[in-house]
Structure formats: C-alpha cells, structure tokens
Design a protein around this motif. Sequence first.
Motif, short mmCIF file in Angstrom:
data_model
loop_
_atom_site.label_atom_id
_atom_site.label_comp_id
_atom_site.label_asym_id
_atom_site.label_seq_id
_atom_site.Cartn_x
_atom_site.Cartn_y
_atom_site.Cartn_z
N LEU A 7 24.34 26.69 10.96
CA LEU A 7 23.07 26.32 11.55
C LEU A 7 23.10 24.83 11.88
O LEU A 7 23.42 24.01 11.02
CB LEU A 7 21.93 26.62 10.58
CG LEU A 7 20.53 26.15 10.99
CD1 LEU A 7 20.09 26.86 12.26
CD2 LEU A 7 19.55 26.39 9.84
N VAL A 8 22.78 24.50 13.11
CA VAL A 8 22.79 23.10 13.54
C VAL A 8 21.62 22.86 14.48
O VAL A 8 21.17 23.78 15.17
CB VAL A 8 24.14 22.77 14.23
CG1 VAL A 8 24.31 23.58 15.50
CG2 VAL A 8 24.28 21.28 14.50
N GLN A 9 21.12 21.63 14.50
CA GLN A 9 20.04 21.29 15.41
C GLN A 9 20.58 21.07 16.81
O GLN A 9 21.75 20.71 17.00
CB GLN A 9 19.32 20.04 14.92
CG GLN A 9 18.49 20.26 13.68
CD GLN A 9 17.64 19.05 13.33
OE1 GLN A 9 18.00 17.92 13.65
NE2 GLN A 9 16.51 19.27 12.68
N ALA A 10 19.72 21.26 17.78
CA ALA A 10 20.10 21.00 19.17
C ALA A 10 20.63 19.57 19.30
O ALA A 10 20.08 18.64 18.71
CB ALA A 10 18.91 21.20 20.09
N GLY A 11 21.72 19.44 20.04
CA GLY A 11 22.37 18.16 20.19
C GLY A 11 23.48 17.92 19.20
O GLY A 11 24.26 16.97 19.34
N GLY A 12 23.58 18.76 18.19
CA GLY A 12 24.60 18.61 17.17
C GLY A 12 25.93 19.21 17.57
O GLY A 12 26.11 19.67 18.71
N SER A 13 26.87 19.19 16.63
CA SER A 13 28.22 19.64 16.89
C SER A 13 28.70 20.58 15.81
O SER A 13 28.26 20.50 14.65
CB SER A 13 29.18 18.45 16.97
OG SER A 13 28.85 17.57 18.01
N LEU A 14 29.61 21.46 16.18
CA LEU A 14 30.32 22.32 15.25
C LEU A 14 31.75 22.46 15.74
O LEU A 14 32.00 22.42 16.95
CB LEU A 14 29.68 23.70 15.17
CG LEU A 14 28.39 23.87 14.37
CD1 LEU A 14 27.86 25.29 14.56
CD2 LEU A 14 28.61 23.59 12.89
N ARG A 15 32.66 22.67 14.81
CA ARG A 15 34.03 23.00 15.18
C ARG A 15 34.38 24.35 14.58
O ARG A 15 34.38 24.52 13.36
CB ARG A 15 35.02 21.95 14.70
CG ARG A 15 36.43 22.19 15.25
CD ARG A 15 37.43 21.14 14.84
NE ARG A 15 37.86 21.29 13.45
CZ ARG A 15 38.94 20.73 12.93
NH1 ARG A 15 39.70 19.96 13.71
NH2 ARG A 15 39.25 20.90 11.66
N LEU A 16 34.67 25.29 15.45
CA LEU A 16 35.09 26.61 15.02
C LEU A 16 36.60 26.64 14.88
O LEU A 16 37.32 26.02 15.66
CB LEU A 16 34.64 27.68 16.02
CG LEU A 16 33.14 27.72 16.32
CD1 LEU A 16 32.85 28.90 17.25
CD2 LEU A 16 32.31 27.77 15.07
N THR A 17 37.06 27.38 13.90
CA THR A 17 38.49 27.52 13.63
C THR A 17 38.88 28.98 13.70
O THR A 17 38.17 29.85 13.21
CB THR A 17 38.81 26.97 12.23
OG1 THR A 17 38.47 25.58 12.18
CG2 THR A 17 40.30 27.13 11.93
N CYS A 18 40.01 29.24 14.32
CA CYS A 18 40.58 30.59 14.36
C CYS A 18 41.97 30.52 13.75
O CYS A 18 42.87 29.91 14.33
CB CYS A 18 40.65 31.10 15.79
SG CYS A 18 41.40 32.75 15.94
N ALA A 19 42.13 31.13 12.60
CA ALA A 19 43.42 31.18 11.93
C ALA A 19 44.12 32.47 12.32
O ALA A 19 43.58 33.56 12.14
CB ALA A 19 43.23 31.11 10.42
#
Length: 125
Positions: free
Chosen positions: A10-22
């Motif tokens: 969960l992140v606020q608008a304007g924020g960042s996330l990094r998804l990882t695929c192993a």
Amino acid sequence: VQLQASGGGLVQAGGSLRLTCAASGRTFSTYVMGWFRQAPGKEREFVASMPWRGGATYYTDSAKGRFTVSSVNAKNTVYLQMNSLKPEDTAVYYCAATPGCSGYGCRTARGYDYWGQGTQVTVSS
C-alpha cells in the motif's frame, strides 16, 4: 519454471514501489520477461517487457516515464521500479516469462508461457 513476484503493498499517490520477480527452474538467458497487471473487473493488461539479457524494453503508454524494468542476471531476478504511482495503478501485478516472442506478441498475455502468483499493489489517493 517458477516465478515468484513480491514487493507489492500500500502506497500513497506519488510514491514508489519496486516489484521483484525471482525466477528459477531453468536458464532464462534467452527468455523475454514481462510484467502484467489486473485490476478488479478488468482484463489482465501488459505493463512492461524486456529480454532477459537486456535490450529493447517496451512499456504500456501509462507506464512510460514512470516505470522501469530491469534484470540482474546473476540473481535470476527481474525488477519493476514504479515511481509517481497513481490510484489507477492499483492492481495485482504478475511477472511472466516466455522463451520467445516478437513485437506485439511480447505485449500480450497470450504470448507468455509461465506466470508468477501475483503481488497486490494498492495506491491510495
């Protein structure tokens, strides 16, 4: 072949996330890796793709300039860096792999043979 996606949240608008695929189960050096997402009540849609070894990357129009797909071959890992997130980015995100595709085929779910389990991304306004 096993793909495991993680990094959602969960992140606020304007924020960042990094998804990882192993990725595991075989050598992926000749594969194309893709990221897709599916929002409630909508079809699974293409987000980004890249050849495992690097090269031409493709993004859906809404992701251009905000998302970046990359890989670390030594770790058998593919990333999706997502910046400037918007509420409309809310979806379950999936990583996928195919031994080969070209052009438009790399941007459709039908073009991929292997799928991870998905990770939820929720962007609040």
